[in-house]
Design an enzyme around this catalytic site. Structure first.
Site, mmCIF file in Angstrom:
data_model
loop_
_atom_site.group_PDB
_atom_site.id
_atom_site.type_symbol
_atom_site.label_atom_id
_atom_site.label_comp_id
_atom_site.label_asym_id
_atom_site.label_seq_id
_atom_site.Cartn_x
_atom_site.Cartn_y
_atom_site.Cartn_z
ATOM 1 C CG ASN A 9 10.878 -4.909 3.851
ATOM 2 O OD1 ASN A 9 11.648 -5.734 4.362
ATOM 3 N ND2 ASN A 9 10.154 -4.065 4.565
ATOM 4 C CD1 TRP A 10 11.819 -10.104 -0.122
ATOM 5 C CD2 TRP A 10 13.443 -11.620 0.112
ATOM 6 N NE1 TRP A 10 12.241 -10.457 -1.383
ATOM 7 C CE2 TRP A 10 13.243 -11.390 -1.271
ATOM 8 C CE3 TRP A 10 14.425 -12.536 0.491
ATOM 9 C CZ2 TRP A 10 13.977 -12.041 -2.258
ATOM 10 C CZ3 TRP A 10 15.170 -13.183 -0.498
ATOM 11 C CH2 TRP A 10 14.940 -12.948 -1.853
ATOM 12 C CE LYS A 11 6.987 -5.827 5.372
ATOM 13 N NZ LYS A 11 5.727 -5.256 5.835
ATOM 14 C CG HIS A 95 9.507 -0.600 7.202
ATOM 15 N ND1 HIS A 95 8.428 -1.043 7.940
ATOM 16 C CD2 HIS A 95 9.223 -0.897 5.911
ATOM 17 C CE1 HIS A 95 7.541 -1.601 7.121
ATOM 18 N NE2 HIS A 95 8.005 -1.521 5.884
ATOM 19 C CD GLU A 97 6.460 -3.994 9.054
ATOM 20 O OE1 GLU A 97 7.522 -4.589 8.833
ATOM 21 O OE2 GLU A 97 5.463 -4.095 8.303
ATOM 22 C CD GLU A 167 6.900 1.345 2.790
ATOM 23 O OE1 GLU A 167 6.758 0.489 1.907
ATOM 24 O OE2 GLU A 167 7.308 1.074 3.926
ATOM 25 N N GLY A 173 0.625 -3.914 4.164
ATOM 26 C CA GLY A 173 0.178 -5.257 4.524
ATOM 27 C C GLY A 173 -1.317 -5.382 4.738
ATOM 28 C CB SER A 213 -1.384 -3.026 -0.446
ATOM 29 O OG SER A 213 -1.524 -3.364 0.922
ATOM 30 N N GLY A 234 6.374 -5.230 0.006
ATOM 31 C CA GLY A 234 6.486 -6.202 1.088
ATOM 32 C C GLY A 234 5.946 -7.545 0.639
ATOM 33 N N GLY A 235 4.696 -7.816 0.988
ATOM 34 C CA GLY A 235 4.085 -9.121 0.750
ATOM 35 C C GLY A 235 4.314 -9.696 -0.642
HETATM 36 C C1 PEP Z 1 6.333 -2.666 3.357
HETATM 37 O O1 PEP Z 1 6.332 -3.275 4.413
HETATM 38 O O2 PEP Z 1 7.275 -1.887 3.099
HETATM 39 C C2 PEP Z 1 5.219 -2.860 2.454
HETATM 40 C C3 PEP Z 1 5.009 -1.959 1.550
HETATM 41 O O3 PEP Z 1 4.460 -3.992 2.636
HETATM 42 P P1 PEP Z 1 3.237 -4.499 1.713
HETATM 43 O O4 PEP Z 1 3.702 -4.386 0.279
HETATM 44 O O5 PEP Z 1 3.006 -5.891 2.136
HETATM 45 O O6 PEP Z 1 2.090 -3.581 1.991
#
Ligand code: PEP
Length: 250
Positions: A9-11, A95, A97, A167, A173, A213, A234-235
């Site tokens: 997920n490149w957001k 998600h 967010e 999640e 994050g 994470s 994500g990251g």
């Molecule tokens: C996400 O936003 O779906 C996520 C899992 O982010 P991260 O891997 O950065 O925690």
């Protein structure tokens, strides 16, 4: 046997040009890994160009959101029928967010899940508790409630294409990952809930990703849990080497 699914997920990161460069760097690192369904979810603006690059690569293209209506007066929104011609096969829905910043509710997310399945897109439905909810001992009721609200009325015939992502909001994050026990416990709960809705056979086929994470260092042990069938990243998905290392460790 459930096929592992790892989605990046490149957001709201990467211009179209940067996204193409990231996809080009990734393809040679992961395209030989046939046991894992790899999905890249760039921002809407990069879907056409990343879609072109992914064509024939064996990797899949995902969107980060969609509207449930096929068209209409919904300024700023994008529908499934606009995503499909770009080669989009998956869509992240609900998600945390989106739930937090855009106040998306379970009934809204449920409409999106239904519309995505109807259109032939694979929805990646995100659920998870906040830190306050976990500390109050509400993880089970929160996750169960989200599943009930987002899956109510979803037809059995369509449910096999569903992917659920657990999640925990406190792990997104933040660098804090759920322990293996915490993650497996909630994944088993999700599987039990899916069994209630769809029966044991179908629930056994639905993939449940862990997200929060995920890094190359913790991916393999998380994926080794019996009810964890992949990762939503994500990251670490913004770096070709890190994301490829996660895919390969699965
Ligand atoms: C996400 O936003 O779906 C996520 C899992 O982010 P991260 O891997 O950065 O925690």
């Amino acid at each position: 046997m459930r096929r592992y699914i790892v989605a990046g997920n490149w957001k709201m990161h990467k211009t179209a040009e940067e996204a193409v460069n990231l996809a080009l760097a990734l393809i040679p690192l992961v395209s030989d890994v046939r046991s894992v369904e790899v999905v890249l979810c760039p921002p809407f603006t990069a879907l056409p160009s990343v879609g072109e690059v992914l064509n024939g690569s064996g990797l899949f293209l995902g969107a980060q959101n969609m509207h449930h209506e096929p068209q209409g007066a919904y300024t700023g929104e994008i529908s499934a029928s606009m995503l499909l011609p770009l080669g989009v096969s998956h869509v992240i829905l609900g998600h945390s967010e989106r739930r937090h910043y855009f106040i998306e509710s379970d009934p809204q997310i449920r409409e999106k899940v239904g519309a995505a399945l109807q259109a032939g897109l694979t929805p990646i439905l995100c659920v998870g508790e906040t830190l306050a909810e976990r500390e109050a001992g509400e993880t089970e009721s929160v996750v169960s409630g989200q599943l009930e609200g987002c899956l109510e009325g979803i037809e059995l015939a369509q449910a096999e294409d569903l992917v659920v992502a657990y999640e925990p909001v406190w792990a997104i994050g933040t660098g804090k990952t759920a322990t293996l026990e915490q993650a497996q416990e909630v994944h088993a709960l999700i599987r039990a809930k899916l069994t209630q809705f769809f029966g044991v056979d179908l629930a056994g086929k639905i993939r449940i990703q862990y997200g929060g994470s995920v890094k190359p260092e913790n991916a393999a042990e998380l994926m080794a849990q019996p009810d964890i069938d992949g990762a939503l990243v994500g990251g670490a998905s913004l770096d070709a080497d890190s994301f490829a290392a996660i895919v390969r460790s699965v």
